[in-house]
Design an enzyme around this catalytic site. Structure first.
Site, PDB file in Angstrom:
ATOM      1  N   TRP A   1       0.827  -1.193   0.000  1.00 28.10           N
ATOM      2  CA  TRP A   1       0.000   0.000   0.000  1.00 28.10           C
ATOM      3  C   TRP A   1       0.867   1.250   0.000  1.00 28.10           C
ATOM      4  O   TRP A   1       0.719   2.131  -0.837  1.00 28.10           O
ATOM      5  CB  TRP A   1      -0.938  -0.016   1.198  1.00 28.10           C
TER       6      TRP A   1
ATOM      7  N   TYR B   1      -4.401   0.832  -4.505  1.00 29.96           N
ATOM      8  CA  TYR B   1      -3.213   1.430  -3.902  1.00 29.96           C
ATOM      9  C   TYR B   1      -2.657   2.480  -4.856  1.00 29.96           C
ATOM     10  O   TYR B   1      -1.925   2.171  -5.788  1.00 29.96           O
ATOM     11  CB  TYR B   1      -2.152   0.381  -3.580  1.00 29.96           C
TER      12      TYR B   1
END
Length: 93
Positions: free
Chosen positions: A21, A59
């Site tokens: 992420w 992400y």
């Protein structure tokens, strides 16, 4: 690194994975990160026994997935297992 089977697939995965992420950068993480540093991080993980890489299209609008692809260019694809979350779509316009 301890491993476990991924469900009934017979694939061995590390019990600890590399989450990407933050690697995707973006405003949630204070901007983009140095590309070479994050690519090197991904490439180093299997050497340390971490073969599980977690990502998602959400992400930073898929940037983590693009960076993983860049890292894989110089890796043996058989050394990693990539998992992702599905269902999120982004329209940046």
């Amino acid at each position: 690194m301890k491993t476990m089977k991924l469900g009934k697939t017979g694939i061995d995965i590390s019990r600890m994975g590399l989450g990407t992420w933050s690697i995707g950068g973006g405003s949630a993480w204070g901007g983009d990160h140095d590309l070479q540093v994050v690519v090197d991080t991904i490439r180093e993980a299997p050497k340390l026994g971490v073969n599980l890489i977690d990502t998602a299209p959400g992400y930073n609008f898929g940037n983590s997935e693009k960076i993983i692809g860049k890292a894989l260019e110089q890796m043996n694809r058989e050394d990693v297992v990539i998992i992702t979350k599905c269902g999120v779509t982004w329209d940046q316009e």
